[in-house]
Design a protein around this motif. Structure first.
Motif, PDB file in Angstrom:
ATOM      1  N   ARG A 155      -2.054  27.728  52.515  1.00 58.43           N
ATOM      2  CA  ARG A 155      -2.712  27.667  53.760  1.00 58.43           C
ATOM      3  C   ARG A 155      -2.584  28.820  54.423  1.00 58.43           C
ATOM      4  N   GLY A 156      -1.947  30.114  53.895  1.00 59.91           N
ATOM      5  CA  GLY A 156      -1.999  31.303  54.523  1.00 59.91           C
ATOM      6  C   GLY A 156      -1.589  32.195  53.582  1.00 59.91           C
ATOM      7  N   GLY A 167      -0.029  30.587  57.470  1.00 61.03           N
ATOM      8  CA  GLY A 167      -0.606  29.396  58.286  1.00 61.03           C
ATOM      9  C   GLY A 167       0.443  28.467  58.359  1.00 61.03           C
ATOM     10  N   ASN A 211      -6.800  31.138  62.202  1.00 63.05           N
ATOM     11  CA  ASN A 211      -6.483  32.498  61.744  1.00 63.05           C
ATOM     12  C   ASN A 211      -6.144  32.668  60.147  1.00 63.05           C
ATOM     13  N   HIS A 246      -5.604  31.177  56.215  1.00 59.79           N
ATOM     14  CA  HIS A 246      -6.680  30.912  55.044  1.00 59.79           C
ATOM     15  C   HIS A 246      -5.595  31.167  53.760  1.00 59.79           C
ATOM     16  N   GLY A 265      -7.246  26.815  50.565  1.00 59.63           N
ATOM     17  CA  GLY A 265      -8.456  26.905  51.538  1.00 59.63           C
ATOM     18  C   GLY A 265      -8.165  27.282  53.082  1.00 59.63           C
ATOM     19  N   PRO A 266      -9.065  27.140  54.069  1.00 59.04           N
ATOM     20  CA  PRO A 266      -8.571  27.305  55.498  1.00 59.04           C
ATOM     21  C   PRO A 266      -7.649  26.226  55.911  1.00 59.04           C
ATOM     22  N   ASN A 267      -6.627  27.126  56.883  1.00 59.35           N
ATOM     23  CA  ASN A 267      -5.551  26.128  57.362  1.00 59.35           C
ATOM     24  C   ASN A 267      -6.222  25.108  58.199  1.00 59.35           C
ATOM     25  N   ARG A 268      -7.093  25.644  58.911  1.00 62.81           N
ATOM     26  CA  ARG A 268      -8.054  24.842  59.845  1.00 62.81           C
ATOM     27  C   ARG A 268      -8.375  23.268  59.027  1.00 62.81           C
ATOM     28  N   ASP A 269      -8.967  23.455  57.891  1.00 62.25           N
ATOM     29  CA  ASP A 269      -9.180  22.236  57.234  1.00 62.25           C
ATOM     30  C   ASP A 269      -8.118  21.260  56.986  1.00 62.25           C
TER      31      ASP A 269
END
Length: 184
Positions: free
Chosen positions: A43-44, A50, A134, A136, A140-144
């Motif tokens: 995730r980062g 991340g 910010n 990824h 995938g994106p850390n947000r997800d």
């Protein structure tokens, strides 16, 4: 029945990746769910880490306990070690978790190693949201990851005020009211 237990508190709850013959709500005392691990892979990156969940000292954590048939132990443990011990930021421990019946069972748990370079410690909500927005990684994106986990916790009626607060900042919403504390 010959079985062993695995405790899930993050993505293992909604994406275990192994077969279990039973899954129930469970509570682990002495540890809480926390966005306390810098993710350099999933995730980062090393340049823009991340944040992912770990079990950190103190409080308690509500999650899921998975009962796995004993004859699947070698396969499941090999899978979990490949998944969870990629950078050795987690320590694999067997700890007692309480089931809804009140029974305590020993369960495999992945607890953060506070001495590891990826341990971020306690990160305040605003800083956590900024990092997550910010980051990824390969998965995938850390947000997800954070939003998926928060959504699944809500669906399972598991409260986590700290994770909800980060999720709210990621979606610009008010966090949902909290009924009980996750120990975080």
């Amino acid at each position: 029945m010959d079985e062993f237990w695995v405790f899930g508190y993050g993505s293992l709850m909604w994406n275990p990746g192994f077969k279990s013959h039973r899954r129930v709500h469970a509570r682990l005392s002495g540890y809480h769910r926390s966005l306390c691990i810098r993710s350099f892979v999933h995730r980062g990156t090393a340049e823009a880490p991340g944040l992912v969940l770990g079990l950190d000292r103190g409080g308690f954590c509500e999650g899921l306990a998975f009962a796995v048939k004993g004859n699947d132990e070698d396969t499941v443990m090999a899978y979990l070690r490949e998944r969870e011990l990629v950078t050795n930021v987690y320590r694999e421990l067997v700890l007692p978790v309480r089931l809804p019946s009140g029974e305590h069972v020993p369960a495999v748990c992945y607890v953060v190693d506070r001495a590891h370079a990826q341990y971020a410690g306690a990160v305040d909500v605003e800083k956590a949201a900024t990092i997550v927005k910010n980051a990824h990684g390969q998965a995938g994106p850390n947000r997800d990851y954070v939003l998926n986990t928060a959504r699944h916790l809500r669906e399972m009626d598991i409260e986590d005020a700290a994770l909800e607060a980060v999720a709210a900042l990621l979606t610009n919403e008010d966090p949902r009211p909290v009924k009980r504390n996750s120990g975080a």
